[in-house]
Scaffold this motif. Structure first.
Motif, PDB file in Angstrom:
ATOM      1  N   HIS A  11       1.281   4.135  -2.940  1.00 21.79           N
ATOM      2  CA  HIS A  11       1.084   5.553  -2.636  1.00 21.79           C
ATOM      3  C   HIS A  11       2.315   6.363  -3.042  1.00 21.79           C
ATOM      4  CE1 HIS A  11      -0.681   9.000  -0.627  1.00 21.79           C
ATOM      5  NE2 HIS A  11       0.509   9.235  -0.115  1.00 21.79           N
ATOM      6  N   ARG A  12       3.499   5.826  -2.753  1.00 19.95           N
ATOM      7  CA  ARG A  12       4.736   6.514  -3.124  1.00 19.95           C
ATOM      8  C   ARG A  12       4.827   6.658  -4.640  1.00 19.95           C
ATOM      9  NH1 ARG A  12      10.350   3.631  -1.942  1.00 19.95           N
ATOM     10  NH2 ARG A  12       9.400   2.243  -3.436  1.00 19.95           N
ATOM     11  N   ARG A  56       0.833  -1.208   0.000  1.00 16.41           N
ATOM     12  CA  ARG A  56       0.000   0.000   0.000  1.00 16.41           C
ATOM     13  C   ARG A  56       0.865   1.253   0.000  1.00 16.41           C
ATOM     14  NH1 ARG A  56      -2.965   3.632   3.473  1.00 16.41           N
ATOM     15  NH2 ARG A  56      -1.678   3.085   5.259  1.00 16.41           N
ATOM     16  N   VAL A  57       1.936   1.242   0.802  1.00 17.22           N
ATOM     17  CA  VAL A  57       2.838   2.395   0.883  1.00 17.22           C
ATOM     18  C   VAL A  57       3.593   2.572  -0.433  1.00 17.22           C
ATOM     19  CG1 VAL A  57       4.891   3.313   2.043  1.00 17.22           C
ATOM     20  CG2 VAL A  57       3.049   2.294   3.397  1.00 17.22           C
ATOM     21  N   ALA A  67       2.464   9.350  -5.732  1.00 17.07           N
ATOM     22  CA  ALA A  67       2.968  10.669  -5.327  1.00 17.07           C
ATOM     23  C   ALA A  67       4.114  11.109  -6.232  1.00 17.07           C
ATOM     24  CB  ALA A  67       3.421  10.638  -3.868  1.00 17.07           C
TER      25      ALA A  67
END
Length: 65
Positions: free
Chosen positions: A47-48, A43-44, A51
């Motif tokens: 997201h990264r 998930r991270v 972004a």
């Protein structure tokens, strides 16, 4: 200053997680914890990636010259 530049708060949940003792956990609980953490890592990473993509788009949009 970006939020990334700020020091972590002492009550940061990630800091608490890495300090948690693992000895009381069963093998099954450890396996479940690994699955949950691997899901959180994915998930991270997603997201990264999003972004980074948004940042590149914004930089291209506002690029001078």
């Amino acid at each position: 200053m970006d939020d990334d530049d700020l020091p972590r708060r002492r009550d940061d949940i990630l800091a608490a997680l890495v300090k948690q003792p693992l000895d009381p956990l069963s093998v099954d609980e450890l396996g479940e914890r690994i699955e949950i953490l691997e899901g959180e890592i994915e998930r991270v990473k997603a997201h990264r990636s999003a972004a980074t993509s948004h940042k590149a788009i914004a930089e291209a949009l506002f690029k001078k010259g």
